[in-house]
Design a protein around this motif. Sequence first.
Motif, PDB file in Angstrom:
ATOM      1  N   MET A   1       0.465 -14.260 -21.464  1.00 40.16           N
ATOM      2  CA  MET A   1      -0.043 -13.961 -20.151  1.00 40.16           C
ATOM      3  C   MET A   1       0.413 -12.546 -19.778  1.00 40.16           C
ATOM      4  SD  MET A   1       0.728 -16.042 -16.766  1.00 40.16           S
ATOM      5  CE  MET A   1      -0.742 -16.750 -16.223  1.00 40.16           C
ATOM      6  N   ASN A   2      -0.536 -11.670 -19.633  1.00 37.22           N
ATOM      7  CA  ASN A   2      -0.254 -10.293 -19.280  1.00 37.22           C
ATOM      8  C   ASN A   2      -0.395 -10.092 -17.782  1.00 37.22           C
ATOM      9  OD1 ASN A   2       0.201  -9.483 -21.881  1.00 37.22           O
ATOM     10  ND2 ASN A   2      -1.922  -8.887 -22.249  1.00 37.22           N
ATOM     11  N   ARG A   3       0.640  -9.517 -17.192  1.00 36.24           N
ATOM     12  CA  ARG A   3       0.588  -9.206 -15.756  1.00 36.24           C
ATOM     13  C   ARG A   3       0.354  -7.712 -15.598  1.00 36.24           C
ATOM     14  NH1 ARG A   3       5.550 -12.597 -13.165  1.00 36.24           N
ATOM     15  NH2 ARG A   3       4.712 -14.630 -13.662  1.00 36.24           N
ATOM     16  N   ASN A   4      -0.350  -7.395 -14.544  1.00 38.27           N
ATOM     17  CA  ASN A   4      -0.599  -5.985 -14.238  1.00 38.27           C
ATOM     18  C   ASN A   4       0.674  -5.387 -13.639  1.00 38.27           C
ATOM     19  OD1 ASN A   4      -1.441  -3.507 -13.360  1.00 38.27           O
ATOM     20  ND2 ASN A   4      -3.430  -4.271 -12.633  1.00 38.27           N
ATOM     21  N   PRO A   5       1.230  -4.334 -14.225  1.00 33.92           N
ATOM     22  CA  PRO A   5       2.489  -3.770 -13.736  1.00 33.92           C
ATOM     23  C   PRO A   5       2.339  -3.060 -12.384  1.00 33.92           C
ATOM     24  CG  PRO A   5       1.641  -2.461 -15.561  1.00 33.92           C
ATOM     25  CD  PRO A   5       0.753  -3.652 -15.427  1.00 33.92           C
ATOM     26  N   LEU A   6       1.134  -2.807 -11.938  1.00 31.65           N
ATOM     27  CA  LEU A   6       0.924  -2.122 -10.660  1.00 31.65           C
ATOM     28  C   LEU A   6       0.947  -3.070  -9.468  1.00 31.65           C
ATOM     29  CD1 LEU A   6      -1.843   0.442 -11.650  1.00 31.65           C
ATOM     30  CD2 LEU A   6       0.611   0.819 -11.440  1.00 31.65           C
ATOM     31  N   ILE A   7       0.802  -4.361  -9.689  1.00 28.64           N
ATOM     32  CA  ILE A   7       0.756  -5.343  -8.602  1.00 28.64           C
ATOM     33  C   ILE A   7       2.009  -5.289  -7.732  1.00 28.64           C
ATOM     34  CG2 ILE A   7       0.654  -7.816  -8.062  1.00 28.64           C
ATOM     35  CD1 ILE A   7      -2.022  -6.727  -8.930  1.00 28.64           C
ATOM     36  N   PRO A   8       3.225  -5.280  -8.266  1.00 22.54           N
ATOM     37  CA  PRO A   8       4.405  -5.219  -7.388  1.00 22.54           C
ATOM     38  C   PRO A   8       4.414  -3.956  -6.513  1.00 22.54           C
ATOM     39  CG  PRO A   8       5.057  -5.820  -9.611  1.00 22.54           C
ATOM     40  CD  PRO A   8       3.604  -5.446  -9.663  1.00 22.54           C
ATOM     41  N   PHE A   9       4.010  -2.821  -7.084  1.00 21.54           N
ATOM     42  CA  PHE A   9       3.967  -1.585  -6.302  1.00 21.54           C
ATOM     43  C   PHE A   9       2.916  -1.661  -5.196  1.00 21.54           C
ATOM     44  CE2 PHE A   9       5.644  -0.176 -10.439  1.00 21.54           C
ATOM     45  CZ  PHE A   9       6.843   0.348 -10.004  1.00 21.54           C
ATOM     46  N   LEU A  10       1.785  -2.293  -5.488  1.00 21.44           N
ATOM     47  CA  LEU A  10       0.720  -2.457  -4.499  1.00 21.44           C
ATOM     48  C   LEU A  10       1.182  -3.354  -3.358  1.00 21.44           C
ATOM     49  CD1 LEU A  10      -2.225  -1.848  -3.789  1.00 21.44           C
ATOM     50  CD2 LEU A  10      -2.868  -3.867  -5.080  1.00 21.44           C
ATOM     51  N   VAL A  11       1.866  -4.431  -3.672  1.00 18.25           N
ATOM     52  CA  VAL A  11       2.381  -5.341  -2.648  1.00 18.25           C
ATOM     53  C   VAL A  11       3.410  -4.620  -1.776  1.00 18.25           C
ATOM     54  CG1 VAL A  11       3.765  -7.432  -2.276  1.00 18.25           C
ATOM     55  CG2 VAL A  11       1.927  -7.440  -3.969  1.00 18.25           C
ATOM     56  N   ILE A  12       4.301  -3.882  -2.383  1.00 20.90           N
ATOM     57  CA  ILE A  12       5.308  -3.138  -1.623  1.00 20.90           C
ATOM     58  C   ILE A  12       4.647  -2.102  -0.719  1.00 20.90           C
ATOM     59  CG2 ILE A  12       7.213  -1.476  -1.845  1.00 20.90           C
ATOM     60  CD1 ILE A  12       8.048  -3.068  -4.382  1.00 20.90           C
ATOM     61  N   ALA A  13       3.634  -1.406  -1.227  1.00 20.13           N
ATOM     62  CA  ALA A  13       2.932  -0.400  -0.433  1.00 20.13           C
ATOM     63  C   ALA A  13       2.239  -1.034   0.758  1.00 20.13           C
ATOM     64  CB  ALA A  13       1.936   0.354  -1.303  1.00 20.13           C
ATOM     65  N   ILE A  14       1.567  -2.150   0.553  1.00 15.73           N
ATOM     66  CA  ILE A  14       0.859  -2.828   1.648  1.00 15.73           C
ATOM     67  C   ILE A  14       1.849  -3.331   2.689  1.00 15.73           C
ATOM     68  CG2 ILE A  14      -0.533  -4.871   2.229  1.00 15.73           C
ATOM     69  CD1 ILE A  14      -2.002  -4.418  -0.454  1.00 15.73           C
ATOM     70  N   LEU A  15       2.951  -3.934   2.248  1.00 16.85           N
ATOM     71  CA  LEU A  15       3.968  -4.409   3.186  1.00 16.85           C
ATOM     72  C   LEU A  15       4.601  -3.236   3.941  1.00 16.85           C
ATOM     73  CD1 LEU A  15       5.740  -7.204   1.107  1.00 16.85           C
ATOM     74  CD2 LEU A  15       4.179  -7.485   3.039  1.00 16.85           C
ATOM     75  N   GLY A  16       4.855  -2.153   3.253  1.00 16.74           N
ATOM     76  CA  GLY A  16       5.445  -0.975   3.888  1.00 16.74           C
ATOM     77  C   GLY A  16       4.530  -0.378   4.945  1.00 16.74           C
ATOM     78  N   ILE A  17       3.254  -0.230   4.620  1.00 17.91           N
ATOM     79  CA  ILE A  17       2.289   0.305   5.592  1.00 17.91           C
ATOM     80  C   ILE A  17       2.163  -0.643   6.775  1.00 17.91           C
ATOM     81  CG2 ILE A  17      -0.154   0.848   5.943  1.00 17.91           C
ATOM     82  CD1 ILE A  17      -0.140   1.937   3.033  1.00 17.91           C
ATOM     83  N   GLY A  18       2.110  -1.932   6.513  1.00 16.89           N
ATOM     84  CA  GLY A  18       2.024  -2.906   7.601  1.00 16.89           C
ATOM     85  C   GLY A  18       3.232  -2.837   8.510  1.00 16.89           C
ATOM     86  N   LEU A  19       4.412  -2.698   7.923  1.00 19.96           N
ATOM     87  CA  LEU A  19       5.639  -2.600   8.704  1.00 19.96           C
ATOM     88  C   LEU A  19       5.634  -1.334   9.567  1.00 19.96           C
ATOM     89  CD1 LEU A  19       8.393  -3.863   9.283  1.00 19.96           C
ATOM     90  CD2 LEU A  19       9.315  -2.541   7.374  1.00 19.96           C
ATOM     91  N   VAL A  20       5.183  -0.223   9.024  1.00 16.65           N
ATOM     92  CA  VAL A  20       5.109   1.026   9.779  1.00 16.65           C
ATOM     93  C   VAL A  20       4.158   0.871  10.968  1.00 16.65           C
ATOM     94  CG1 VAL A  20       4.301   3.423   9.681  1.00 16.65           C
ATOM     95  CG2 VAL A  20       5.777   2.531   7.880  1.00 16.65           C
ATOM     96  N   VAL A  21       3.016   0.265  10.759  1.00 16.78           N
ATOM     97  CA  VAL A  21       2.048   0.073  11.839  1.00 16.78           C
ATOM     98  C   VAL A  21       2.632  -0.823  12.928  1.00 16.78           C
ATOM     99  CG1 VAL A  21      -0.194  -0.970  12.411  1.00 16.78           C
ATOM    100  CG2 VAL A  21       0.021   0.507  10.406  1.00 16.78           C
ATOM    101  N   ILE A  22       3.247  -1.915  12.551  1.00 15.67           N
ATOM    102  CA  ILE A  22       3.822  -2.853  13.520  1.00 15.67           C
ATOM    103  C   ILE A  22       4.936  -2.183  14.326  1.00 15.67           C
ATOM    104  CG2 ILE A  22       5.197  -4.964  13.741  1.00 15.67           C
ATOM    105  CD1 ILE A  22       3.519  -6.077  11.373  1.00 15.67           C
ATOM    106  N   LEU A  23       5.835  -1.460  13.651  1.00 12.32           N
ATOM    107  CA  LEU A  23       6.917  -0.787  14.357  1.00 12.32           C
ATOM    108  C   LEU A  23       6.400   0.339  15.261  1.00 12.32           C
ATOM    109  CD1 LEU A  23       9.684  -0.695  11.609  1.00 12.32           C
ATOM    110  CD2 LEU A  23       9.566  -2.176  13.619  1.00 12.32           C
ATOM    111  N   SER A  24       5.339   0.996  14.856  1.00  5.83           N
ATOM    112  CA  SER A  24       4.750   2.045  15.698  1.00  5.83           C
ATOM    113  C   SER A  24       4.193   1.455  16.986  1.00  5.83           C
ATOM    114  CB  SER A  24       3.638   2.775  14.950  1.00  5.83           C
ATOM    115  OG  SER A  24       4.151   3.449  13.837  1.00  5.83           O
ATOM    116  N   ILE A  25       3.503   0.353  16.871  1.00  3.65           N
ATOM    117  CA  ILE A  25       2.938  -0.299  18.063  1.00  3.65           C
ATOM    118  C   ILE A  25       4.069  -0.780  18.968  1.00  3.65           C
ATOM    119  CG2 ILE A  25       1.629  -2.308  18.849  1.00  3.65           C
ATOM    120  CD1 ILE A  25      -0.096  -1.937  16.284  1.00  3.65           C
ATOM    121  N   LYS A  26       5.089  -1.391  18.382  1.00  4.79           N
ATOM    122  CA  LYS A  26       6.232  -1.851  19.175  1.00  4.79           C
ATOM    123  C   LYS A  26       6.912  -0.666  19.861  1.00  4.79           C
ATOM    124  CE  LYS A  26      10.613  -4.361  18.887  1.00  4.79           C
ATOM    125  NZ  LYS A  26      11.100  -3.698  20.040  1.00  4.79           N
TER     126      LYS A  26
END
Length: 119
Positions: A1-26
């Motif tokens: 079973m081969n996993r895409n090595p970019l998936i963890p980076f993509l998840v971290i990027a999406i979570l990071g951007i989401g966190l920035v947006v939420i903290l900006s609104i707050k």
Amino acid sequence: MNRNPLIPFLVIAILGIGLVVILSIKGQYDAKEIAGKGNKTAEENKADASPEEIYKANCVSCHGENYEGVSGPKLKGVGDHLDQGQIKEKIEKGGNGMPAGLVPAEKLDDMAKWVSEIK
């Protein structure tokens, strides 16, 4: 079973951007709340200020901390040459490089008296 090595980076990027947006609104809501806590406006704070406080806020850069004059004239002994009415007029109207309106109208008399007493 081969996993895409970019998936963890993509998840971290999406979570990071989401966190920035939420903290900006707050932060926007917090800033409005903090700004609303001050009961006095800037103009009311100026009106309550002493001549020394007004001087430190508006005049020290040109007339110096010790009234010795920097880019503006020295204020030591100015009361020997000008009366309070002349000092008040100069503070109110400005001229010769001095801007007008640095002192609230209700504080002009106090400021002129204070300046005339600088020795």
